[in-house]
Each structure stands twice: as structure tokens, then as C-alpha cells.
Design a protein around this motif. Structure first.
Motif, short mmCIF file in Angstrom:
data_model
loop_
_atom_site.label_atom_id
_atom_site.label_comp_id
_atom_site.label_asym_id
_atom_site.label_seq_id
_atom_site.Cartn_x
_atom_site.Cartn_y
_atom_site.Cartn_z
N ILE A 1 39.35 34.84 32.32
CA ILE A 1 39.65 35.59 31.07
C ILE A 1 38.35 35.77 30.27
CG2 ILE A 1 41.03 35.60 28.93
CD1 ILE A 1 42.71 35.92 31.51
N LYS A 2 37.56 34.70 30.20
CA LYS A 2 36.29 34.75 29.47
C LYS A 2 35.41 35.86 30.06
CE LYS A 2 34.31 30.65 29.02
NZ LYS A 2 33.33 29.53 29.05
N LYS A 3 35.33 35.92 31.39
CA LYS A 3 34.47 36.92 32.06
C LYS A 3 34.98 38.33 31.80
CE LYS A 3 31.53 34.77 35.34
NZ LYS A 3 31.34 33.63 34.52
N ARG A 4 36.32 38.49 31.74
CA ARG A 4 36.86 39.83 31.45
C ARG A 4 36.44 40.29 30.06
NH1 ARG A 4 42.48 38.67 34.44
NH2 ARG A 4 41.51 38.66 36.49
N TYR A 5 36.48 39.37 29.09
CA TYR A 5 36.05 39.76 27.73
C TYR A 5 34.54 39.98 27.68
CZ TYR A 5 40.59 39.69 25.67
OH TYR A 5 41.89 40.02 25.36
N ASP A 6 33.78 39.19 28.42
CA ASP A 6 32.32 39.43 28.50
C ASP A 6 32.06 40.84 29.04
OD1 ASP A 6 31.21 37.16 27.44
OD2 ASP A 6 30.93 36.13 29.35
N ARG A 7 32.82 41.21 30.08
CA ARG A 7 32.62 42.51 30.73
C ARG A 7 32.93 43.68 29.79
NH1 ARG A 7 36.61 43.15 35.64
NH2 ARG A 7 38.04 43.56 33.94
N ILE A 8 33.98 43.51 29.00
CA ILE A 8 34.46 44.63 28.17
C ILE A 8 33.76 44.68 26.80
CG2 ILE A 8 36.44 43.68 26.89
CD1 ILE A 8 38.07 45.99 28.18
N ALA A 9 33.06 43.58 26.44
CA ALA A 9 32.49 43.46 25.08
C ALA A 9 31.64 44.66 24.62
CB ALA A 9 31.69 42.17 24.95
N PRO A 10 30.73 45.19 25.45
CA PRO A 10 29.87 46.28 24.96
C PRO A 10 30.64 47.55 24.59
CG PRO A 10 29.01 45.36 27.02
CD PRO A 10 30.37 44.78 26.82
N VAL A 11 31.82 47.76 25.22
CA VAL A 11 32.57 49.01 24.94
C VAL A 11 33.88 48.75 24.19
CG1 VAL A 11 31.61 50.32 26.88
CG2 VAL A 11 33.63 48.90 27.25
N TYR A 12 34.10 47.49 23.84
CA TYR A 12 35.39 47.09 23.26
C TYR A 12 35.77 47.90 22.01
CZ TYR A 12 39.11 43.98 21.68
OH TYR A 12 40.32 43.48 21.27
N ASP A 13 34.83 48.04 21.10
CA ASP A 13 35.14 48.75 19.84
C ASP A 13 35.43 50.22 20.10
OD1 ASP A 13 34.78 46.40 18.57
OD2 ASP A 13 33.03 46.98 17.40
N SER A 14 34.67 50.85 21.01
CA SER A 14 34.90 52.28 21.31
C SER A 14 36.29 52.46 21.92
CB SER A 14 33.88 52.82 22.32
OG SER A 14 32.64 52.30 22.04
N LEU A 15 36.70 51.53 22.81
CA LEU A 15 38.01 51.67 23.46
C LEU A 15 39.16 51.57 22.46
CD1 LEU A 15 37.54 49.49 26.68
CD2 LEU A 15 37.66 51.97 26.53
N GLU A 16 38.95 50.81 21.39
CA GLU A 16 40.06 50.58 20.45
C GLU A 16 39.92 51.41 19.17
OE1 GLU A 16 40.95 46.44 19.90
OE2 GLU A 16 41.90 46.50 21.87
N LEU A 17 38.95 52.33 19.16
CA LEU A 17 38.63 53.08 17.93
C LEU A 17 39.84 53.81 17.34
CD1 LEU A 17 36.14 53.66 16.17
CD2 LEU A 17 35.88 55.81 17.41
N LEU A 18 40.57 54.53 18.21
CA LEU A 18 41.71 55.32 17.72
C LEU A 18 42.77 54.44 17.07
CD1 LEU A 18 42.42 58.14 20.32
CD2 LEU A 18 41.73 58.36 17.92
N MET A 19 43.06 53.31 17.75
CA MET A 19 44.06 52.37 17.24
C MET A 19 43.64 51.80 15.89
SD MET A 19 45.61 49.89 20.08
CE MET A 19 44.74 48.42 19.61
N GLU A 20 42.33 51.50 15.78
CA GLU A 20 41.82 50.92 14.54
C GLU A 20 41.88 51.92 13.39
OE1 GLU A 20 40.92 47.77 13.96
OE2 GLU A 20 41.20 47.13 16.04
#
Ligand SMILES: C[S@@+](CC[C@H](N)C(=O)[O-])C[C@H]1O[C@@H](n2cnc3c(N)ncnc32)[C@H](O)[C@@H]1O
Length: 210
Positions: free
Chosen positions: A7-26
Motif C-alpha cells: 500500500i505504501k508503494k502504491r501511494y509513493d507511485r501515485i504521489a507526483p500526480v495525486y493532486d491532478s487526478l483528484e482536481l475535479l473532485m476537490e
């Protein structure tokens, strides 16, 4: 690899694009829910120097809402998510102790925090009951836990759909969409003070005490 490391590695992997992926929802409902969550936290502040923990700070989307004049700690087990959170702390000029730590094994003494906040975290903590028990341990007797969490619907059809499609979000994100968070809270021995449904019975704002 252990479940924790996966789980930790999955969040490490997604961290650089995390905010862009959730932008619409936010920009939509999620932004309003966060604002309300932090208003609720502000309403609980009744003395100077209270100590607050944000557990699972992620990329730091809550940091801009942190109240002034509190001693704030924010933890996450993903170092790459913490890097993003550090940028937010600088951007919003907030004083926060950002620490790499596992919610299931907190490096704080018992009865340490007046307030604990989580948002969208107990969908991904590998052993959620263990994590909730740790939050209970570090919470002061008169303290409060304020949560914004999504969970499995109790509607039979919707709940089953969430079970069937859970693997998609688990493997891409590291988050489960079918966690029975209210049951987990009860198993951890925490007491429900208030619970508000924000989106059907799936997204809830929750207040807990020990
Ligand atoms: C879906 S993100 C939410 C982040 C943030 N709270 C928000 O509202 O945007 C979940 C976060 O919880 C963290 N997390 C999951 N399990 C954890 C654990 N056992 N210990 C510490 N952090 C954990 C993940 O690394 C990730 O950053």
C-alpha cells in the motif's frame, strides 16, 4: 512483500500526480466537505496550545485549513506523499511537524492529542481496526477524533457493486471502496458522538471519543 509495503508503494507511485487526478473532485463537493470538516475542528478549539494530529496527511490537501496557534503533527507512511505535503506547508506558510510514521504503530505517548483528524484514510490503512485502536490510545480522555471518510454502502445492490469493483481502486490507488468503517470504529472501542451522511450513506463526517 508485506501488505503494508504494498500500500505504501502504491501511494509513493501515485504521489507526483495525486493532486491532478483528484482536481475535479476537490473543485466540487470534496472541497466543501473539507472546509466544513475544518470548521468543525475550529469549533472544538477552546484553549491555546492544543495538540492536533492529522493521521494520513497524504499530499497535504488539508494543510491550507490548519488552524493557527495549535501544535500540529501530520504523519503518513508514504515518504513521497510527505514530500508533496511539505510543499503545501511552505506554500500556505503553516507550521507543522511532518513525520514518516505508521498509523498502526504510532510513535507518540498515550493520551497525547486533543484533536485527531483524518480524511479518506481508513479506506487504505492495511489493518484499520489496529489503526483506529492506535488513534484511541494517543487521544486524550476528553479529546475528539473528527473524520471525513468514505465506506461501503449498506444498500444491498450498491454494496455488492462496491465489493466487485474494489480491486480496481485497490490496485491503482491503494484504497478500498468497500471498507465497513463504522463497524471497524466499533471494533476498536471508539464511541460515536455524531455522524452525518454527506453523500448517500457512502461519505460521512464522523465525530468520535474514547
Ligand atoms: C487517499 S489518501 C488521503 C490523503 C489525505 N488525507 C487527503 O484527504 O487527501 C490516504 C493516505 O493515507 C496514507 N496511509 C494509509 N495507510 C497508512 C498507515 N498505515 N500509516 C500512515 N499513513 C497511511 C497513505 O499513504 C495516503 O497518503
Amino acid at each position: 512483500m508485506s501488505k503494508n509495503n504494498k500500500i505504501k508503494k502504491r501511494y509513493d507511485r501515485i504521489a507526483p500526480v495525486y493532486d491532478s487526478l483528484e482536481l475535479l473532485m476537490e473543485k466540487g463537493k470534496m472541497g466543501d466537505w473539507r472546509q466544513n470538516l475544518w470548521q468543525k475542528v475550529e469549533d472544538k478549539i477552546d484553549k491555546a496550545g492544543m495538540r492536533l494530529l492529522e493521521a494520513g496527511v497524504g499530499s497535504g490537501k488539508n494543510i491550507e485549513y490548519y488552524p493557527e496557534d495549535l501544535e500540529i503533527y501530520a504523519i503518513d507512511f508514504s515518504p513521497k506523499m510527505l514530500n508533496q505535503a511539505e510543499k503545501k506547508a511552505k506554500k500556505y506558510n503553516k507550521e507543522v511537524n511532518l513525520l514518516e510514521m505508521d498509523i498502526q504503530n504510532l510513535d507518540f505517548e498515550d493520551d497525547y492529542f486533543d484533536l485527531i483528524v483524518t480524511s479518506c484514510v481508513f479506506c487504505s490503512v492495511p489493518d484499520p481496526v489496529k489503526g483506529l485502536k492506535e488513534l484511541k490510545r494517543v487521544l486524550k480522555k476528553e479529546g475528539r477524533i473528527i473524520m471525513l471518510e468514505h465506506m461501503r454502502s449498506q444498500n444491498e445492490f450498491v454494496g455488492k457493486m462496491m465489493d466487485w469493483f474494489n480491486w480496481v481502486s485497490l490496485y491503482t490507488w491503494g484504497a478500498n471502496i468497500n471498507r465497513k468503517t463504522i463497524e471497524n470504529i466499533e471494533k476498536a472501542g471508539l464511541e460515536l458522538v455524531e455522524i452525518n451522511d454527506l453523500m448517500s450513506d457512502i461519505v460521512k463526517e464522523i465525530e468520535l471519543k474514547k
